[in-house]
Motif scaffolding. Structure first.
Motif, mmCIF file in Angstrom:
data_model
loop_
_atom_site.group_PDB
_atom_site.id
_atom_site.type_symbol
_atom_site.label_atom_id
_atom_site.label_comp_id
_atom_site.label_asym_id
_atom_site.label_seq_id
_atom_site.Cartn_x
_atom_site.Cartn_y
_atom_site.Cartn_z
ATOM 1 N N ASP A 168 -8.400 3.112 3.738
ATOM 2 C CA ASP A 168 -8.240 3.827 3.175
ATOM 3 C C ASP A 168 -7.770 5.074 2.049
ATOM 4 O O ASP A 168 -8.196 5.732 0.811
ATOM 5 C CB ASP A 168 -8.287 2.986 1.257
ATOM 6 N N ASP A 197 1.279 -1.361 -0.026
ATOM 7 C CA ASP A 197 0.256 -0.250 -0.229
ATOM 8 C C ASP A 197 0.837 0.904 -0.504
ATOM 9 O O ASP A 197 1.294 1.989 1.031
ATOM 10 C CB ASP A 197 -1.154 0.038 1.322
ATOM 11 N N ARG A 252 1.000 13.147 2.406
ATOM 12 C CA ARG A 252 1.410 14.603 1.846
ATOM 13 C C ARG A 252 2.343 15.558 1.923
ATOM 14 O O ARG A 252 2.654 15.595 3.292
ATOM 15 C CB ARG A 252 -0.048 15.258 1.586
ATOM 16 N N HIS A 306 -7.035 7.746 -4.540
ATOM 17 C CA HIS A 306 -5.433 9.093 -4.430
ATOM 18 C C HIS A 306 -6.704 10.010 -5.789
ATOM 19 O O HIS A 306 -6.766 10.136 -6.580
ATOM 20 C CB HIS A 306 -4.853 9.045 -4.661
ATOM 21 N N HIS A 352 -2.874 -0.521 -6.099
ATOM 22 C CA HIS A 352 -2.995 0.347 -5.228
ATOM 23 C C HIS A 352 -1.503 1.356 -5.348
ATOM 24 O O HIS A 352 -0.957 1.715 -4.435
ATOM 25 C CB HIS A 352 -3.009 -0.030 -3.621
ATOM 26 N N TYR A 393 -5.805 14.243 -7.706
ATOM 27 C CA TYR A 393 -4.781 14.883 -8.467
ATOM 28 C C TYR A 393 -5.180 15.773 -9.201
ATOM 29 O O TYR A 393 -6.403 15.715 -10.261
ATOM 30 C CB TYR A 393 -3.478 13.997 -8.871
ATOM 31 N N ASP A 448 -7.353 9.772 0.755
ATOM 32 C CA ASP A 448 -6.377 10.662 0.746
ATOM 33 C C ASP A 448 -6.704 11.997 1.386
ATOM 34 O O ASP A 448 -8.072 12.050 1.285
ATOM 35 C CB ASP A 448 -7.264 9.957 -0.867
ATOM 36 N N ASP A 451 -0.258 5.140 -6.446
ATOM 37 C CA ASP A 451 0.070 6.188 -5.727
ATOM 38 C C ASP A 451 0.443 7.245 -7.029
ATOM 39 O O ASP A 451 2.010 6.458 -7.439
ATOM 40 C CB ASP A 451 0.669 6.878 -4.648
ATOM 41 N N THR A 468 -1.466 7.511 3.432
ATOM 42 C CA THR A 468 -1.171 8.784 2.087
ATOM 43 C C THR A 468 -0.711 9.570 2.509
ATOM 44 O O THR A 468 -0.823 10.161 4.226
ATOM 45 C CB THR A 468 -2.771 9.444 1.245
ATOM 46 N N SER A 518 2.363 4.912 -0.545
ATOM 47 C CA SER A 518 2.057 5.919 -0.721
ATOM 48 C C SER A 518 3.359 7.204 -0.877
ATOM 49 O O SER A 518 3.814 6.893 0.119
ATOM 50 C CB SER A 518 1.452 6.472 -0.305
ATOM 51 N N CYS A 519 3.801 8.088 -1.789
ATOM 52 C CA CYS A 519 4.595 9.004 -2.326
ATOM 53 C C CYS A 519 4.969 10.424 -2.165
ATOM 54 O O CYS A 519 3.868 11.029 -2.819
ATOM 55 C CB CYS A 519 5.659 7.847 -3.030
ATOM 56 N N ALA A 561 -8.562 3.055 -2.361
ATOM 57 C CA ALA A 561 -7.093 2.919 -2.765
ATOM 58 C C ALA A 561 -7.638 4.836 -3.642
ATOM 59 O O ALA A 561 -6.343 4.621 -4.228
ATOM 60 C CB ALA A 561 -6.197 2.000 -2.831
#
Length: 519
Positions: free
Chosen positions: A124, A16, A80, A187, A245, A189, A126, A247, A78, A18-19, A185
């Motif tokens: 999950d 899972d 950020r 996300h 899943h 943007y 975001d 990112d 997640t 997230s970056c 999951a």
């Protein structure tokens, strides 16, 4: 699109992902479930070499996992960044904490105690902000409580006050995906004139996939992309399966990259994944306003990774890679008189909270060893998937000058034991795992080989047990985690020193047990 990144990017139990990229530096977090410390944080400047710089949940009050069963706990974070602050939002399942947002000015920590967001009825989560600075929580509406636990209601969202954790409106439905099971999951943007909603669907097993939708507003409505699913390995011969899943983050060369989970099954047909869900990377191109994603390619590092801990100082236990089950490492182990000391409560790895600390197995070919002086206790080296699927190699004094080594292979309802008596009051125990060299029915097709050896004071390497690794894999254990290997105490006080791990996933891997250079 050819990937230039190593794959797996983050090997072993690291699902899972997230970056986030901040000032040219990447920070990546993964799930940790019942283990503490929770939520590992990895750092890289080139997206190739990564350093484990810390963990977000270093206090039990942050995680709330003291009573959570295996497979529950810290799910799908997640990460950020906004206005100098790092945020990690996560759901801690089967815990009073629920959905929590942690903050820090430095991703290496310390992190805040966490602000609960009780209105998140799902998993999950975001976190995203619109152009006016309003914060939005978007999550999979998987109901874990109420009248219909287990029901999926697609993806939901609401505006939130991050200071208080209060929902500023009622949840709105956003999108339910393409019709595959378990839309999760999410996300969000912003890219150009559109907001893009990325989700996983199909479940986290072989049907796992990534799909996308877009709309003019962060609040929707969202319309699915023309080529969903964007990423899916099901039905292919790819050596990386269960891909999903994901990112999205900008890579070092300015092009976008997916980080996603996947598994490395061994064999063909019915195959098994010893290491569980890992983190992979793959490049992304944009065509006519939609992302096009390359299939994930397997590209493990060549060479051998090695790490050693003498276990003679407390500072070695502060390394962020050590894990304990539902408790802190310092609550289980301490350095006394230049050795690691652990006291067993009279239970093995069957216990929900055993006297066990370990590290992620990160390579299919691996050797993990430790020196054990049982004194008046029983303890040794354990390999854990969960309390039902595990292997233990224990030492106990049989006479003043000999040590009895017992290996127990544990599956639900099944225990098989193996015994060897070796000279001396101290023994080196080793767990070795090896990929099969050919996929034939008589060679453990579809799994790895696990060999447990013992070395007494005569220096002789004695094989105590050889096991079929298919029984300690993601598919058999049905676990969200992976193999964790390390010292444990079953009863009495046991002393340990000289923990060593080496692993290799390159073309040749490690030598077969008995052919290696001694650790």
């Amino acid at each position: 699109m050819a990937s230039s990144y190593p794959n797996p990017l983050m090997p072993g139990f690291n699902p899972d992902p997230s970056c986030v990229r901040v000032d040219g530096v990447y920070y990546l977090v993964t799930s940790s479930f019942e283990y503490m410390p929770g939520l590992p944080v990895y750092r890289s400047t080139d997206f190739v070499s990564w350093e484990h710089i810390g963990n977000i949940a270093e206090r039990m009050s942050q995680s709330g996992v003291a009573e959570t069963p295996s497979g529950m706990g810290i799910w799908a974070p997640t990460i950020r960044h906004r206005d100098g602050v790092f945020y990690v939002i996560v759901v801690i399942a089967a815990s009073p904490r629920g959905c929590v947002v942690f903050t820090a000015s430095d991703p290496a920590g310390p992190w805040s105690e966490g602000t609960p967001i009780p209105s998140v009825d799902g998993i999950d989560p975001d976190l995203a902000w619109d152009d006016a600075g309003n914060a939005y929580v978007t999550y999979s509406a998987y109901r874990m409580a109420g009248e219909e636990p287990g029901r999926h209601d697609g993806i939901e969202q609401f505006r939130v006050d991050l200071t208080t954790g209060e929902a500023l409106e009622s949840p709105r439905p956003l999108w339910s995906g393409t019709g595959l099971q378990f839309p999760e999951a999410p996300h969000l943007y912003r890219r150009g004139a559109f907001w893009y909603l990325l989700i996983a669907e199909g479940g986290t097993e072989r049907g796992h996939a990534v799909s996308i939708a877009r709309g003019a507003s962060i609040e929707g409505p969202f319309s699915g992309g023309p080529a969903n699913p964007l990423l899916r390995a099901a039905g292919t011969s790819s050596p990386v399966q269960n891909t999903g899943h994901a990112d999205l983050v900008e890579g070092p060369d300015g092009t976008d990259v997916f980080v996603a989970l996947g598994v490395r099954p061994l064999g063909t047909g019915l195959s098994f994944s010893p290491l569980g869900r890992e983190t992979f990377a793959t490049p992304v191109e944009w065509v006519d306003g939609w992302p096009v994603v390359a299939p994930i390619e397997l590209a493990p590092h060549d060479g051998v990774c090695a790490e050693r801990f003498g276990l003679s100082s407390a500072a070695e236990l502060a390394d962020p890679g050590w894990l304990a089950v539902g408790q802190l490492v310092g609550d289980v182990a301490a350095v006394i008189d230049g050795c690691l000391a652990m006291s067993g409560p009279g239970v093995s790895l069957d216990a929900r909270r055993p006297a066990f600390i370990g590290r992620r197995q990160r390579h299919l070919d691996s050797d993990t060893s430790i020196r054990v002086r049982p004194r008046d206790g029983i303890g040794g080296l354990g390999l854990r998937y969960n309390e039902r699927f595990h292997i233990t190699a224990t030492a106990r004094s049989s006479t003043a000058e000999r040590t009895l080594v017992t290996v127990v292979a544990a599956l639900p309802g099944i225990r098989q034991s193996f015994h060897e008596d070796v000279p001396g009051d101290e023994v080196m125990l080793r767990i070795s795992t090896r990929r099969p060299r050919r996929f034939m029915p008589n060679d453990g097709a579809g799994g790895d080989r696990i060999v447990i050896t013992a070395v007494g004071t005569d220096g002789r390497d004695v094989v105590v047990a050889e096991l079929d690794g298919r029984f300690w894999s993601a598919e058999t254990a049905a676990s969200f985690t992976g193999r964790v290997i390390g010292p444990f105490a079953e009863s009495g006080e046991v002393r340990f020193r000289d923990f060593a791990y080496q692993g290799g996933d390159g073309r040749n891997g490690l030598a077969q047990p008995g052919e290696r250079v001694e650790l």
